[in-house]
Design a protein around this motif. Structure first.
Motif, PDB file in Angstrom:
ATOM      1  N   VAL A   1       0.847  -1.185   0.000  1.00  0.00           N
ATOM      2  CA  VAL A   1       0.000   0.000   0.000  1.00  0.00           C
ATOM      3  C   VAL A   1       0.888   1.242   0.000  1.00  0.00           C
ATOM      4  CG1 VAL A   1      -1.651   1.343   1.379  1.00  0.00           C
ATOM      5  CG2 VAL A   1      -1.929  -1.135   1.160  1.00  0.00           C
ATOM      6  N   TYR A   2       0.557   2.176  -0.866  1.00  0.00           N
ATOM      7  CA  TYR A   2       1.307   3.432  -0.878  1.00  0.00           C
ATOM      8  C   TYR A   2       0.414   4.635  -0.647  1.00  0.00           C
ATOM      9  CZ  TYR A   2      -0.058   3.075  -5.803  1.00  0.00           C
ATOM     10  OH  TYR A   2      -0.756   2.902  -6.971  1.00  0.00           O
ATOM     11  N   GLY A   3      -0.844   4.399  -0.388  1.00  0.00           N
ATOM     12  CA  GLY A   3      -1.770   5.478  -0.062  1.00  0.00           C
ATOM     13  C   GLY A   3      -3.129   4.896   0.238  1.00  0.00           C
ATOM     14  N   VAL A   4      -4.002   5.722   0.750  1.00  0.00           N
ATOM     15  CA  VAL A   4      -5.357   5.277   1.027  1.00  0.00           C
ATOM     16  C   VAL A   4      -6.317   6.093   0.173  1.00  0.00           C
ATOM     17  CG1 VAL A   4      -5.021   4.327   3.320  1.00  0.00           C
ATOM     18  CG2 VAL A   4      -5.404   6.756   3.089  1.00  0.00           C
ATOM     19  N   PRO A   5      -7.421   5.523  -0.216  1.00  0.00           N
ATOM     20  CA  PRO A   5      -7.839   4.149   0.032  1.00  0.00           C
ATOM     21  C   PRO A   5      -7.229   3.172  -0.973  1.00  0.00           C
ATOM     22  CG  PRO A   5      -9.551   5.268  -1.198  1.00  0.00           C
ATOM     23  CD  PRO A   5      -8.460   6.284  -0.937  1.00  0.00           C
ATOM     24  N   GLU A   6      -7.135   1.940  -0.544  1.00  0.00           N
ATOM     25  CA  GLU A   6      -6.805   0.830  -1.429  1.00  0.00           C
ATOM     26  C   GLU A   6      -7.685  -0.343  -1.015  1.00  0.00           C
ATOM     27  OE1 GLU A   6      -2.891  -0.344  -2.559  1.00  0.00           O
ATOM     28  OE2 GLU A   6      -2.109   1.684  -2.343  1.00  0.00           O
ATOM     29  N   THR A   7      -8.102  -1.111  -2.006  1.00  0.00           N
ATOM     30  CA  THR A   7      -8.944  -2.273  -1.746  1.00  0.00           C
ATOM     31  C   THR A   7      -8.376  -3.461  -2.513  1.00  0.00           C
ATOM     32  OG1 THR A   7     -10.884  -0.866  -1.453  1.00  0.00           O
ATOM     33  CG2 THR A   7     -11.295  -3.205  -1.867  1.00  0.00           C
TER      34      THR A   7
END
Length: 117
Positions: free
Chosen positions: A74-80
């Protein structure tokens, strides 16, 4: 359950707020289990966020220092992430899930993954 949707979110993330209704819609599907990972956030802020918008998560974990998210890339939000019954990540969405991409990308991917398990 055919698919686990791991949603990485934070209370301070404006796009997370924008995608929340779509995460709730995914949680209503019979073959999807939605779990949340609260990223670099204070627990009380995450609880307030979910109290305000609703809690679609069957399970919720905290990642205050971002180490778990780092393991997922993950490098940022949001991620799914969509994960199949064998624990294999089959799809990754490194952007907010909005109504258009829910219909055009995410739901077809869920159907495909569910059909293969």
């Amino acid at each position: 359950v055919d698919v686990v949707a791991l949603n990485v979110f934070a209370s301070w993330c404006v796009p997370c707020r924008a995608e929340h209704a779509q995460i709730e819609a995914m949680a209503e599907l019979d073959n999807v289990l939605v779990v949340g990972l609260n990223y670099k956030d204070r627990p009380e802020a995450a609880i307030a966020f979910l109290d305000e918008l609703g809690n679609p998560y069957a399970a919720l974990g905290g990642d205050p220092d971002g180490r778990v998210a780092l393991d997922y890339g993950v490098y940022g939000v949001p991620e799914t992430f969509l994960i199949d019954r064998n624990g294999i990540i089959r799809a990754r969405y490194a952007f907010p899930i909005l109504p258009s991409n829910l219909e055009q990308q995410v739901l077809p991917a869920i159907q495909q993954i569910a059909g293969e398990t």
